[in-house]
Write a protein that holds these residues in place. Structure first.
Motif, PDB file in Angstrom:
ATOM      1  N   ARG A   1       0.837  -1.219   0.000  1.00  0.00           N
ATOM      2  CA  ARG A   1       0.000   0.000   0.000  1.00  0.00           C
ATOM      3  C   ARG A   1       0.868   1.264   0.000  1.00  0.00           C
ATOM      4  O   ARG A   1       0.493   2.263  -0.600  1.00  0.00           O
ATOM      5  CB  ARG A   1      -1.014  -0.019   1.114  1.00  0.00           C
ATOM      6  CG  ARG A   1      -0.496   0.168   2.506  1.00  0.00           C
ATOM      7  CD  ARG A   1      -1.617   0.157   3.510  1.00  0.00           C
ATOM      8  NE  ARG A   1      -1.652  -1.163   4.100  1.00  0.00           N
ATOM      9  CZ  ARG A   1      -2.295  -1.462   5.201  1.00  0.00           C
ATOM     10  NH1 ARG A   1      -3.007  -0.567   5.805  1.00  0.00           N
ATOM     11  NH2 ARG A   1      -2.253  -2.674   5.692  1.00  0.00           N
TER      12      ARG A   1
ATOM     13  N   TYR B   1       0.860   4.024  -3.110  1.00  0.00           N
ATOM     14  CA  TYR B   1       0.729   5.464  -2.844  1.00  0.00           C
ATOM     15  C   TYR B   1       1.858   6.239  -3.535  1.00  0.00           C
ATOM     16  O   TYR B   1       1.615   7.220  -4.231  1.00  0.00           O
ATOM     17  CB  TYR B   1       0.744   5.748  -1.337  1.00  0.00           C
ATOM     18  CG  TYR B   1       0.765   7.226  -1.057  1.00  0.00           C
ATOM     19  CD1 TYR B   1      -0.411   7.966  -1.078  1.00  0.00           C
ATOM     20  CD2 TYR B   1       1.961   7.893  -0.818  1.00  0.00           C
ATOM     21  CE1 TYR B   1      -0.398   9.337  -0.851  1.00  0.00           C
ATOM     22  CE2 TYR B   1       1.989   9.250  -0.597  1.00  0.00           C
ATOM     23  CZ  TYR B   1       0.811   9.971  -0.615  1.00  0.00           C
ATOM     24  OH  TYR B   1       0.833  11.332  -0.409  1.00  0.00           O
TER      25      TYR B   1
ATOM     26  N   ASN C   1       1.538   6.238  -7.384  1.00  0.00           N
ATOM     27  CA  ASN C   1       0.498   7.156  -7.865  1.00  0.00           C
ATOM     28  C   ASN C   1       0.972   8.600  -7.896  1.00  0.00           C
ATOM     29  O   ASN C   1       0.495   9.402  -8.694  1.00  0.00           O
ATOM     30  CB  ASN C   1      -0.765   7.041  -7.016  1.00  0.00           C
ATOM     31  CG  ASN C   1      -1.532   5.778  -7.312  1.00  0.00           C
ATOM     32  OD1 ASN C   1      -1.460   5.223  -8.403  1.00  0.00           O
ATOM     33  ND2 ASN C   1      -2.266   5.295  -6.315  1.00  0.00           N
ATOM     34  N   ARG C   2       1.923   8.936  -7.046  1.00  0.00           N
ATOM     35  CA  ARG C   2       2.441  10.304  -6.999  1.00  0.00           C
ATOM     36  C   ARG C   2       3.627  10.504  -7.943  1.00  0.00           C
ATOM     37  O   ARG C   2       3.738  11.516  -8.606  1.00  0.00           O
ATOM     38  CB  ARG C   2       2.878  10.679  -5.576  1.00  0.00           C
ATOM     39  CG  ARG C   2       1.808  10.591  -4.513  1.00  0.00           C
ATOM     40  CD  ARG C   2       0.614  11.486  -4.842  1.00  0.00           C
ATOM     41  NE  ARG C   2      -0.433  11.475  -3.863  1.00  0.00           N
ATOM     42  CZ  ARG C   2      -1.402  10.569  -3.775  1.00  0.00           C
ATOM     43  NH1 ARG C   2      -1.419   9.540  -4.555  1.00  0.00           N
ATOM     44  NH2 ARG C   2      -2.353  10.685  -2.884  1.00  0.00           N
TER      45      ARG C   2
ATOM     46  N   HIS D   1       2.624   5.991   6.366  1.00  0.00           N
ATOM     47  CA  HIS D   1       2.039   6.717   5.236  1.00  0.00           C
ATOM     48  C   HIS D   1       2.590   8.146   5.185  1.00  0.00           C
ATOM     49  O   HIS D   1       2.966   8.636   4.115  1.00  0.00           O
ATOM     50  CB  HIS D   1       0.513   6.728   5.337  1.00  0.00           C
ATOM     51  CG  HIS D   1      -0.149   7.475   4.233  1.00  0.00           C
ATOM     52  ND1 HIS D   1      -0.333   6.941   2.979  1.00  0.00           N
ATOM     53  CD2 HIS D   1      -0.649   8.730   4.181  1.00  0.00           C
ATOM     54  CE1 HIS D   1      -0.919   7.841   2.207  1.00  0.00           C
ATOM     55  NE2 HIS D   1      -1.129   8.926   2.916  1.00  0.00           N
TER      56      HIS D   1
ATOM     57  N   GLN E   1       4.840   9.816   2.316  1.00  0.00           N
ATOM     58  CA  GLN E   1       4.362  11.050   1.701  1.00  0.00           C
ATOM     59  C   GLN E   1       5.469  12.116   1.690  1.00  0.00           C
ATOM     60  O   GLN E   1       5.732  12.733   0.656  1.00  0.00           O
ATOM     61  CB  GLN E   1       3.141  11.566   2.464  1.00  0.00           C
ATOM     62  CG  GLN E   1       2.504  12.786   1.852  1.00  0.00           C
ATOM     63  CD  GLN E   1       1.245  13.199   2.605  1.00  0.00           C
ATOM     64  OE1 GLN E   1       1.032  12.811   3.760  1.00  0.00           O
ATOM     65  NE2 GLN E   1       0.412  13.982   1.959  1.00  0.00           N
TER      66      GLN E   1
END
Length: 182
Positions: A25, A29, A32-33, A69, A73
């Motif tokens: 996961r 993430y 996708n960025r 996460h 990020q």
């Protein structure tokens, strides 16, 4: 949080379980960025390595999933910023200095600069020189070079950035002399 407690107690098996539980996961993430599979993998691996090396000093005040996460990020943002900075520097060099050099009317002086550049490339450490030549002369991608040499893509990017910095430093004086004195 029980799993995190085990990781903090230097339990490698618990860390592997944590890694397996959150890897996919976090990777999705980042992907996708960033839109690059290799860069997304690097981001997640960098975060996980930092979590393991700093496990004793990390205090998690939310959930473990939220902490990881957020870390991915922030690392994704940093990765995009580094890529933009590197691309900007390379573009600036290509647009400002290289046209002046290639516009010389005297091909002999241009050949002298090429010879000087080749000498400086030859002075690079062997692995760095190999990475530089594969990228600049053979036009392989970072991913292809990493596969050929059996190293991570981040290692290839680091080698390229270091070689560019060394060459820029060594050639700056010669280039300025060529532009202003010839």
């Amino acid at each position: 949080m029980e799993l995190w407690g085990q990781v903090r107690q230097d339990d490698g098996a618990a860390f592997r379980q944590l890694f397996d539980r959150y890897w996919e996961r976090l990777y999705v993430y980042a992907l996708n960025r960033i839109k690059s599979e290799a860069d997304a993998q690097d981001v997640v691996q960098d975060v996980m390595v930092r979590v393991w090396t700093r496990r004793a000093s990390i205090t998690i005040e939310t959930t473990l999933a939220a902490y990881l996460h957020a870390a991915v990020q922030y690392e994704t943002i940093a990765q995009v910023a580094r890529a933009a900075k590197t691309a900007g520097r390379n573009s600036e060099l290509e647009q400002s200095i290289l046209p002046d050099i290639t516009a010389f009317s005297d091909p002999l002086r241009y050949k002298e600069l090429q010879a000087l550049a080749e000498q400086e490339i030859a002075r690079l450490p062997e692995k760095m020189r190999q990475v530089y030549r594969l990228r600049q002369e053979e036009h392989y991608s970072v991913k292809e070079i990493a596969g050929m040499l059996g190293v991570s893509e981040q290692t290839v990017r680091n080698q390229l950035n270091t070689s560019y910095q060394k060459l820029r430093k060594q050639l700056r004086e010669a280039i300025l002399s060529a532009i202003f004195l010839w």
